[in-house]
Write an enzyme that holds these catalytic residues in place. Structure first.
Site, short mmCIF file in Angstrom:
data_model
loop_
_atom_site.label_atom_id
_atom_site.label_comp_id
_atom_site.label_asym_id
_atom_site.label_seq_id
_atom_site.Cartn_x
_atom_site.Cartn_y
_atom_site.Cartn_z
N SER A 277 -11.99 3.58 18.10
CA SER A 277 -12.36 4.99 18.27
C SER A 277 -13.86 5.15 18.09
O SER A 277 -14.53 4.32 17.47
CB SER A 277 -11.66 5.90 17.26
OG SER A 277 -10.27 5.84 17.39
N ASP A 349 -9.26 -3.16 4.67
CA ASP A 349 -8.05 -3.90 4.32
C ASP A 349 -7.32 -3.19 3.18
O ASP A 349 -7.79 -3.15 2.06
CB ASP A 349 -8.43 -5.32 3.90
CG ASP A 349 -7.22 -6.20 3.66
OD1 ASP A 349 -6.14 -5.84 4.16
OD2 ASP A 349 -7.36 -7.23 3.00
N ASP A 352 -1.95 -6.21 1.37
CA ASP A 352 -2.09 -7.60 0.96
C ASP A 352 -0.72 -8.25 0.80
O ASP A 352 0.29 -7.57 0.61
CB ASP A 352 -2.86 -7.70 -0.37
CG ASP A 352 -4.34 -7.38 -0.21
OD1 ASP A 352 -4.86 -7.50 0.91
OD2 ASP A 352 -4.97 -6.99 -1.22
#
Length: 807
Positions: A277, A349, A352
């Protein structure tokens, strides 16, 4: 559209034969489908053909006026919020019911109910990732922490359900008829589930691939090929931003012991190529009018019905307009009388993986430090059309669901990996958008974002007061350096997430001196930011092109911002092609075609416009070069992550004889030159074949952008070979299957001027003239006027409907 139904009549039997042979699912009974009274013939209408002047809706407190403009965009005028969202639910369902339900069934892992066993493995994986589990926690979180919202979410659901109850067999959306099922009741839970589905669409990780690569090449070489920051880091938040807070501290492990398994399991599906985007805002100091201008274009898979549904929502308190997400309340990207905002994926991130050590085969307890912790079990009951219900048992640890284990697939190795993901934490993203819809200033914008957890987004902002801002918002764990890059040992408490970054520490900026804010999925910050930041998918080209243009431009107009959204400059090619040509050995060229292709590349101005031929040549040559350079890695036969394009070009330019380019599985010592030349030969051979079979290799003809129905097998409901330029890594990020799913430009003056477009249409009915009527404008870089309407405006009205309280 005049040929549409003739073609559809022809394709229906062919499609049924396809389903029966593939199968997509059991073929529907032919008689009802072809019945002229209730079959697909009854979907041969456009919405204005069936316009009702008055409709009764139970639960309304007063009459709601719905004005449809010439593009079938509804403008809803209500006296209060509850009436507004009840009407929004009804109107959205009227035009997008099948899409709403299909997407939430996909998010819940229930597609097998519709199409049969062909979707069972997909549903099992969706359940094991815990999307429905996360939505359940979110629902409980909203009820407990924001009970005032429940009447609004319930009102929306009631509006949907009143439309569902009004449907007879004739008016059932055609997809239900072909797949032979009926809609079920909507619920508040489904609206929240839809927002979790967006997290899954936008979130990826490469923990598995990094773990394998670290085992094979070692940490030192990994650091060379995958630096934490690129040399030309131009982050979302300006690099000279001063961080005026004391960061949360955590305990850093004395030593790290990662699991050392040889991991051959398949990685989770990642976001599709091209998903990204752009958004930005420029201050009045850089615009011709002196007013801020905001722009947003989310890049997602190009589908029909379109992901977005345009709408204006108005009460005496506020009036907001923009792109809604069918099934969710309010506007997701848009503007009101005071502010505008937009979103891009923040690529941080936030999930995990942990290797779990169970005490025994019962999996009832697992190792954590010096103790054994109790597992929990969630039984997933997956209904399968035409077959018996499938029961799947998913083990949950305190980290999250054990996605991978031997019960998932018997051919997998004996590993147990648990997924920790912010989606599994109670949150209320819906409240963020309801507050944003009413926001009047920067403080309101900041307050709204405090409720937002996932998926992480870059929220751009501009106001009539003159402010521009950017905030990277989500719930982010505080991590020690490297944490989460590799699979971690769930038995080691040092691997835990210890704390979360406070909202006030999330990267943000207000009115920076440079006069603009922007994001294009690049690194969020520079190295001075005091928290560890990592993601494998940071963008390296669109952001530099965007920021370079925003620095260069002054006295900016709305038209220039539209042009920038449609900009076709191919920065990756501009940096890579000179390196490739320098490495190419051309002295022995005897091939006329090869000489022609090379000359076209040398003459190229690096714009990937639809009529240009050089983008096709570069795209193929680069793709083959890249695959040649890292071919040895593919031959290891385990999932690994390959260096990104930016680092690959840098290595080719600065060290073309790098040891990394030598394939140890061959006798020859390869260099970048070896691979570039071999790839050029292969490109020439491919292009000769293309010209013989297809003819013109102009970029649009080669790229063949298609806007595909959500069920890919429904080809007659898709639009293929859209003639447009751009590509992945380009501001106009239109590849073959992804691109700008929504373009919006808003000037925050008096009055506010707004423009928007998306590749589709307002209707979810393939038989409607409003199903795909925006596509040609979108492909040409054109926009619709998106200004706010008043209830007494009379121009450009398609029809009006009054929703009155049912007595």
């Amino acid at each position: 559209m005049k040929y549409f139904w003739f073609i559809l009549v022809l394709l229906i039997p062919l499609s049924l034969g396809y389903f029966a042979s593939k199968p997509l699912g059991p073929a529907p009974p032919l008689a009802p489908l072809l019945d002229p009274n209730v079959g697909f013939w009854q979907n041969m209408y456009s919405e204005d053909d069936l316009a009702a002047e008055n409709l009764e809706l139970a639960g309304l407190n007063s009459t709601v006026k719905v004005i449809y403009d010439e593009n079938l965009i509804p403008h809803i005028f209500a006296d209060n919020d509850e009436d507004l969202y009840r009407a929004q639910g009804y109107v959205t369902a009227k035009h997008r019911l099948w899409q709403m339900e299909f997407q939430t069934m996909a998010a819940a892992g229930r597609i097998s109910e519709i199409v049969g066993p062909v979707a069972l493995e997909l549903d099992r994986m969706t359940r094991r990732k815990g999307l429905a589990y996360g939505a359940e926690l979110g629902y409980e979180f909203v009820k407990e922490n924001h009970p005032e919202m429940m009447p609004l979410i319930d009102a929306f659901a009631d509006g949907v359900n009143q439309y569902v109850e009004s449907l007879d067999d004739a008016r059932l959306p055609v997809e239900y008829k072909i797949l032979n099922y009926r809609p079920e009741k909507w619920s508040a839970y489904k609206s929240l589930l839809l927002l979790k589905y967006m997290s899954d669409m936008l979130m990826g990780d490469r923990d598995l691939q990094y773990s394998n690569l670290r085992k094979i090449i070692g940490q030192e070489k990994l650091d060379v090929l995958f630096p934490e920051f690129p040399e030309e880091n131009d982050p979302v938040i300006e690099a000279d931003r001063v961080w005026d807070f004391t960061p949360v501290s955590i305990e850093v492990p004395d030593s790290l012991n990662y699991p050392n398994d040889a991991l051959t399991i398949d990685p989770l599906p990642q976001p599709e190529d091209g998903v990204g985007s752009n958004n930005w805002a420029v201050s009045g100091s850089k615009t011709q009018s002196g007013n801020p201008i905001l722009a947003n274009d989310p890049h997602l898979s190009l589908n029909l019905p379109s992901l977005w549904y345009s709408m204006q929502l108005t009460t005496p308190e506020f009036s907001v307009k923009g792109a809604t997400l069918p099934g969710a309340l309010g506007v997701i990207s848009g503007f009101n009388q005071n502010i505008a905002w937009g979103v891009t994926n923040a690529t941080k991130d936030a999930r995990d993986w942990y290797k779990i050590t169970f005490e025994d085969n019962s999996r009832s307890r697992y190792r954590y430090g010096d103790e054994w912790r109790e597992s929990s079990f969630r039984i997933e009951e997956i209904k399968v059309k035409g077959e018996e219900t499938f029961m799947d048992t998913v083990v949950y640890t305190h980290y999250g669901p054990v996605v991978y284990d031997r019960s998932f697939r018997s051919d997998r190795q004996d590993v147990n990996f648990s997924l920790k993901w912010t989606v599994h934490m109670g949150s209320n993203e819906q409240l963020t958008f309801l507050k944003m819809n009413k926001a009047k200033n920067h403080q309101d914008y900041m307050d709204a974002l405090d409720h937002y957890t996932a998926p992480a987004q870059n929220f751009v902002f501009a106001s009539k007061e003159g402010d521009i801002a950017m905030r990277i918002q989500g719930k982010f764990p505080v991590k020690w350096e490297g944490q989460g890059k590799f699979f971690m040992d769930g038995a080691d408490p040092q691997m835990e997430w210890q704390a979360y970054i406070p909202n006030e520490h999330n990267p943000s900026t207000l009115n920076p001196e440079r006069g603009f804010v922007s994001s294009a999925n690049q690194h969020p910050v520079d190295p001075s930011y005091p928290y560890y930041v990592f993601d494998n998918s940071y963008e390296h080209y669109r952001n530099r092109r965007l920021n370079g243009e925003l620095r260069r431009l002054n006295s900016i107009t709305v038209e220039e911002m539209k042009a920038l959204q449609f900009d076709d400059y191919y920065l990756h090619a501009a940096e890579a092609l000179p390196v490739m040509i320098e490495l190419l050995e051309t002295q022995d060229f005897q091939d006329e075609k090869a000489s022609k292709y090379l000359q076209e590349l040398k003459d190229w101005d690096f714009y990937a416009d639809p009529n240009q031929k050089a983008p096709t040549l570069f795209y193929i040559w680069w793709g083959k070069t890249y695959n040649q350079l890292w071919k040895e890695w593919e031959e290891w036969n385990v999932p690994v992550v390959r260096p990104n394009y930016y680092q690959t070009v840098k290595l080719m330019r600065e060290n073309p004889e790098s040891e990394f380019f030598d394939n140890k599985m061959t006798d020859e010592v390869e260099t970048a030159k070896t691979h570039v030349n071999k790839a050029f030969e292969e490109m020439v051979a491919d292009m000769k074949e293309w010209e013989n079979e297809e003819g013109d290799y102009a970029w649009a003809n080669y790229k063949r952008t298609s806007i595909q129905h959500l069920v890919p097998q429904f080809e007659s409901f898709s639009v293929k070979n859209v003639y447009t330029g751009g590509g992945s890594g380009i501001l106009n990020a239109t590849s073959s299957r992804a691109g700008a799913s929504w373009r919006m430009v808003v000037e925050l003056g008096e009055p506010i001027k707004a423009f928007g477009i998306y590749p589709g249409g307002q209707s979810g009915n393939p038989g409607s003239k409003y199903y795909d009527n925006f596509i040609s404008k979108w492909a040409n870089g054109e926009y619709l006027n998106f200004d706010l309407r008043e209830s007494n405006q009379t121009e450009n009205i398609l029809f009006e409907t009054n929703l009155t309280p049912k007595q």
